[in-house]
Design an enzyme around this catalytic site. Structure first.
Site, PDB file in Angstrom:
ATOM      1  CG  ASN A  69      -1.716   1.243   1.383  1.00  0.00           C
ATOM      2  OD1 ASN A  69      -1.770   2.066   0.462  1.00  0.00           O
ATOM      3  ND2 ASN A  69      -2.366   1.421   2.527  1.00  0.00           N
ATOM      4  CE  LYS A  71      -0.145   3.237   4.722  1.00  0.00           C
ATOM      5  NZ  LYS A  71      -0.054   3.285   6.162  1.00  0.00           N
ATOM      6  CG  HIS A 110      -5.835   1.871   5.222  1.00  0.00           C
ATOM      7  ND1 HIS A 110      -5.387   2.793   6.138  1.00  0.00           N
ATOM      8  CD2 HIS A 110      -4.830   0.977   5.051  1.00  0.00           C
ATOM      9  CE1 HIS A 110      -4.148   2.465   6.495  1.00  0.00           C
ATOM     10  NE2 HIS A 110      -3.786   1.371   5.851  1.00  0.00           N
ATOM     11  CD  GLU A 122      -2.905   5.416   6.753  1.00  0.00           C
ATOM     12  OE1 GLU A 122      -2.888   5.479   5.515  1.00  0.00           O
ATOM     13  OE2 GLU A 122      -1.999   4.879   7.419  1.00  0.00           O
ATOM     14  CD  GLU A 149      -3.271  -2.371   7.356  1.00  0.00           C
ATOM     15  OE1 GLU A 149      -2.242  -2.639   6.760  1.00  0.00           O
ATOM     16  OE2 GLU A 149      -3.850  -1.278   7.245  1.00  0.00           O
ATOM     17  N   GLY A 178       2.886   2.176  10.684  1.00  0.00           N
ATOM     18  CA  GLY A 178       3.882   3.226  10.499  1.00  0.00           C
ATOM     19  C   GLY A 178       4.624   3.613  11.767  1.00  0.00           C
ATOM     20  CB  SER A 203       5.585  -2.081  11.775  1.00  0.00           C
ATOM     21  OG  SER A 203       5.205  -0.740  12.067  1.00  0.00           O
TER      22      SER A 203
END
Ligand SMILES: O=C(CO)COP(=O)(O)O
Length: 253
Positions: free
Chosen positions: A9, A11, A95, A97, A167, A173, A213
């Site tokens: 991904n 992003k 996701h 985010e 996730e 991250g 990660s």
């Protein structure tokens, strides 16, 4: 045996030139898709070119989001039929985010999953808990709720071809990975939810990725676990060497 699926991904990273160079560099080195599904989910703007560069190879290209309507007055949005018209194979949906910064709800994710199926695009459905939810013992409740909502209204035959990505938000991250055992436990709980709703056969077929990660140094341990069938990877999917290492290590399991 479920085939591993490694999805990058990207992003909102990479220039157009960098994206093209990446796909040109990895496309011939991707192992056969009999052994592993290797996917790159790139910024929408680059998708037609990347699909073109990756055509006739074992690398698949995906999107990171889409609308659930096929057309309409939705300024700035991209539709499922627009994605399928340029032969995009996968789409990441829900996701964390997007849920956090763009107010994406469980209901919208469910509509997007339906739209992806109609367009012939494989949805990668994301779920995951915050640190606060984990610390208060609510991880499985949160994740099960997201998955039940996303899969509402589908048949077992439809669900078995979907991909779920677990996730934990606190591991994205941050360099903090859930331990392989913790990740496996939650992925097992998700499989249990799928079994309750759609039966054992479907639960044994659906692939569940872990994300947060993931890197070449920890992917082997994660994938050695019973319920983890692949990875959804942010940072470590941006470099050719580490992406190829992830894909290669996935088939060694
Ligand atoms: O959000 C992620 C993939 O969708 C995970 O990102 P990182 O691998 O950078 O933690």
């Amino acid at each position: 045996m479920r085939k591993p699926i490694i999805a990058g991904n990207w992003k909102m990273y990479k220039s157009f030139e960098e994206a093209c160079q990446f796909v040109e560099a990895v496309r011939e080195q991707i192992p056969s898709e009999d052994k592993v599904d290797a996917v790159i989910c790139a910024p929408t703007l680059y998708l037609p070119t990347l699909v073109d560069i990756a055509s006739e190879t074992d690398l698949a290209i995906g999107a990171q989001n889409m609308h659930y309507e096929n057309e309409g007055a939705f300024t700035g949005e991209i539709s499922p039929s627009q994605l399928s018209s340029i032969n995009v194979d996968y789409v990441i949906l829900g996701h964390s985010e997007r849920r956090e910064y763009f107010n994406e709800t469980d209901e919208a994710v469910n509509k997007k999953v339906a739209a992806a199926l109609l367009a012939g695009i494989v949805p990668i459905i994301c779920c995951g808990e915050t640190l606060e939810e984990r610390e208060s013992g609510n991880t499985e409740q949160k994740v099960s709720g997201q998955i039940k909502a996303a899969l509402n209204g589908f048949s077992a035959e439809e669900v078995e071809h979907m991909v779920i990505a677990y996730e934990p938000i606190w591991a994205i991250g941050t360099g903090k990975t859930a331990t392989a055992d913790d990740a496996n436990q939650v992925c097992g709980a998700i499989r249990q939810v799928v079994e309750e709703l759609f039966g054992k056969d479907c639960a044994e077929k659906i692939r569940i990725q872990y994300g947060g990660s993931v890197k070449p140094e920890n992917i082997e341990e994660l994938l050695s676990k019973e319920h983890i069938d692949g990875a959804l990877v942010g940072g470590a999917s941006l470099q050719v060497e580490s992406y190829l290492a992830l894909v290669t290590k996935a088939i060694a399991q």
